[in-house]
Write a protein that holds these residues in place. Sequence first.
Motif, PDB file in Angstrom:
ATOM      1  N   THR A   1       0.817  -1.220   0.000  1.00 56.26           N
ATOM      2  CA  THR A   1       0.000   0.000   0.000  1.00 56.26           C
ATOM      3  C   THR A   1       0.845   1.262   0.000  1.00 56.26           C
ATOM      4  O   THR A   1       0.381   2.321  -0.428  1.00 56.26           O
ATOM      5  N   LYS A   2       2.074   1.173   0.490  1.00 57.98           N
ATOM      6  CA  LYS A   2       2.942   2.350   0.512  1.00 57.98           C
ATOM      7  C   LYS A   2       4.389   1.892   0.506  1.00 57.98           C
ATOM      8  O   LYS A   2       4.753   0.941   1.195  1.00 57.98           O
TER       9      LYS A   2
ATOM     10  N   SER B   1      11.354   1.182   2.906  1.00 55.30           N
ATOM     11  CA  SER B   1      10.386   0.655   3.870  1.00 55.30           C
ATOM     12  C   SER B   1       9.062   0.447   3.159  1.00 55.30           C
ATOM     13  O   SER B   1       8.712   1.200   2.243  1.00 55.30           O
TER      14      SER B   1
ATOM     15  N   GLU C   1       4.747  -0.793   3.544  1.00 55.01           N
ATOM     16  CA  GLU C   1       3.554  -1.090   4.324  1.00 55.01           C
ATOM     17  C   GLU C   1       2.650  -1.955   3.457  1.00 55.01           C
ATOM     18  O   GLU C   1       2.449  -1.659   2.272  1.00 55.01           O
TER      19      GLU C   1
ATOM     20  N   GLU D   1      -2.408  -6.192   8.803  1.00 60.86           N
ATOM     21  CA  GLU D   1      -1.479  -6.707   9.813  1.00 60.86           C
ATOM     22  C   GLU D   1      -1.185  -8.184   9.574  1.00 60.86           C
ATOM     23  O   GLU D   1      -0.030  -8.622   9.667  1.00 60.86           O
TER      24      GLU D   1
ATOM     25  N   THR E   1       1.130  -8.635   6.706  1.00 62.79           N
ATOM     26  CA  THR E   1       2.456  -8.137   7.088  1.00 62.79           C
ATOM     27  C   THR E   1       3.211  -9.177   7.901  1.00 62.79           C
ATOM     28  O   THR E   1       4.390  -9.460   7.646  1.00 62.79           O
TER      29      THR E   1
ATOM     30  N   THR F   1       9.322  -0.274  13.507  1.00 63.05           N
ATOM     31  CA  THR F   1       8.614   0.457  14.558  1.00 63.05           C
ATOM     32  C   THR F   1       8.460  -0.389  15.810  1.00 63.05           C
ATOM     33  O   THR F   1       8.509   0.132  16.931  1.00 63.05           O
TER      34      THR F   1
ATOM     35  N   GLU G   1       3.102   6.642  15.202  1.00 63.09           N
ATOM     36  CA  GLU G   1       2.111   6.680  14.124  1.00 63.09           C
ATOM     37  C   GLU G   1       1.584   8.087  13.883  1.00 63.09           C
ATOM     38  O   GLU G   1       1.155   8.411  12.770  1.00 63.09           O
TER      39      GLU G   1
ATOM     40  N   SER H   1       4.063   3.835  10.582  1.00 56.49           N
ATOM     41  CA  SER H   1       3.127   2.758  10.887  1.00 56.49           C
ATOM     42  C   SER H   1       3.762   1.721  11.800  1.00 56.49           C
ATOM     43  O   SER H   1       4.934   1.367  11.647  1.00 56.49           O
ATOM     44  N   ARG H   2       2.965   1.197  12.723  1.00 56.74           N
ATOM     45  CA  ARG H   2       3.469   0.142  13.608  1.00 56.74           C
ATOM     46  C   ARG H   2       3.732  -1.149  12.845  1.00 56.74           C
ATOM     47  O   ARG H   2       4.412  -2.039  13.353  1.00 56.74           O
ATOM     48  N   PHE H   3       3.211  -1.249  11.633  1.00 54.79           N
ATOM     49  CA  PHE H   3       3.410  -2.454  10.826  1.00 54.79           C
ATOM     50  C   PHE H   3       4.405  -2.221   9.686  1.00 54.79           C
ATOM     51  O   PHE H   3       4.487  -3.021   8.756  1.00 54.79           O
ATOM     52  N   LEU H   4       5.155  -1.153   9.777  1.00 50.98           N
ATOM     53  CA  LEU H   4       6.155  -0.847   8.751  1.00 50.98           C
ATOM     54  C   LEU H   4       7.283  -1.879   8.791  1.00 50.98           C
ATOM     55  O   LEU H   4       7.761  -2.257   9.862  1.00 50.98           O
TER      56      LEU H   4
END
Length: 624
Positions: A510-511, A538, A540, A544, A547, A573, A585, A590-593
């Motif tokens: 997504t990013k 990095s 995203e 979750e 990921t 993160t 955040e 993001s915490r899932f980066l």
Amino acid sequence: MLTVPLPAISEPGMPIPANVDHAVSVSLPMWQDNIDYEEGRPRISEKMVSGYPRFFYHKAIKELCRYLESHYGAPGEACLVLPSSQVAKQCQAFVTRFQPADTPASATTRVVTHLIPAHLQLPSTDIRNQPFHIYAVFYPDTTAMAGTVKLFWQHSGEIISSRLAAYCLRVIHGTASGSDGPVRSAVPPSSQAQGGSSPSSNSPSEPSVSKTPRQVAGDDAPIEDVSDYLEFRYGRNTDIQLANDCKLLLRRRIAAAVAHPHPDHHYLASTTDPANTSPHSPLLTAEQVYLFPTGMSAIYNAHRFLQHARNQMGPSACFGFPYTDTLKILQKFGDTNSPCHFFGLGEGPDYEALETTLREARQKQSGSPSPAPLLALFCECPSNPLLKTPDLPRLRALADEYGFAIVVDETIGNFININSMAYADVIVSSLTKVFSGDSNVMGGSMVINPQSRYFGPLTRAAETLYEDLYWCEDAVFMERNSRTFRERVQVINENAERLADMLNQHPLVTKIHYPKYTLRPFYDALKYPQGGYGGLLSIELVSEAITRRFYDAICCAKGPSLGTNFTLISPYTILAHYHELDWAESFGVSRFLIRCSIGMEHADHLLAAFHSALDAATVEEPST
């Protein structure tokens, strides 16, 4: 083309690279391993035999501390070993300021000075065969106090290396085996017990510490005059007797990389584009390069040097979301009445906010002899982990207008790809990363721009404050590793760009954070024509669950650090901001980066590994 194979995945807690005693990363191969590590779960903490050295005490350092505790400690005391008296005093001051609120008034710290004598089994010509001192800060042995002491180690980066600790232990055990008792300091016990004491004037000095960079023959020689013997002919370590020459060579190599990153490229002196010129190269020599034990130590000392040079404690500004300890340095080592200004987005409205802060500060100072509104502005180019590049020309214009210095951490962009010196007063770098590449030695550098308006004051500050704390064995390893720095950067650039282009088109991504796609005009304004976009990106992903499955499935090294010759990824993160995830955040982290440091594997194999892991991430785990 230089390539390396994709490494086998190690068990949790094992060193990366595998079987390397002084490795600077540690394997955390599953997503849950990282969470359990942060929460101190025994399934991970009890397996840890390695770790990033500013966060994890190497076994040799722990053993050396135990030795010092057994010989000098009082009941209820623990200690941390540090490389110089000056650093030990700084640690004491930090602990006094930040010790837990419920610490009893009687709980104090003290510094013990310990002599490491000459190693009797080494030849007389060995550079290590001379006595020197190490310093132990003793403190009340409580969990809270130990945590505060460790924060100084982590934030400042003023650490002793695992190789230095291992050498001290070899001397201690080797000498003790031939004597009637343990090796003790030649400093009288009365002076050892005093906090911050230093060796008496007739005690042996610290050979690894000097006030200015090591001076050896030809220190001011042209950068191009580098010994073929050291630079090109041997793919092995230089003899330890030439460690000081290795330090000089490292400083020359860095100066050459900053001044002439692409020797075959013609820099047109008439052009006004700073990315195509090297206006400072005629002035830049090894004299302006300083070596430190870690990259964070370079940042910490850049801040100290500026405070001394400008006779000002703060405040400073941090522009953009940085690696965590850079911000901590600016917040904790400045004036308590002048907190650090943090512009964490590092784009858009933060420029206006910075200008407003400067303008309002100047208005308050109107008619008074107050110092400049800011001591300095610190930024990364590009930033870690969001890969944002600041508009350095705009920041430079503000610095000139309002009278503050600019310090650029160019670790991610690196000397070969970008010209940050055109706008910076000081550039700092973690040599541990791509400059070394082998993930087996720590180091940092600071370069003072000879064209900076602060060059004179900063140089004088360095003459007063600088200590050469870079252990000789580490210098030898860093010299060997960095011989192929330029060639490796080119391979890594190409691999990272191919992978980024693929990921940018993948439906599960997504990013993507990568200078080619993130604030590219600002990066391109600094990029050399033959430079690339660096080896860090990095990503995203869409959820979750995907990921986690992607991270667990990918076949590559997984752990902290970056800039390695092999691909190394981490849930950034989770590792860097686990206890402040919401705060991170709020600045777009993001915490899932997942941060990906791209290595030198064959590009087709690398892309196949990422494709395979992304495919595996779409397969849901069976319910239990």
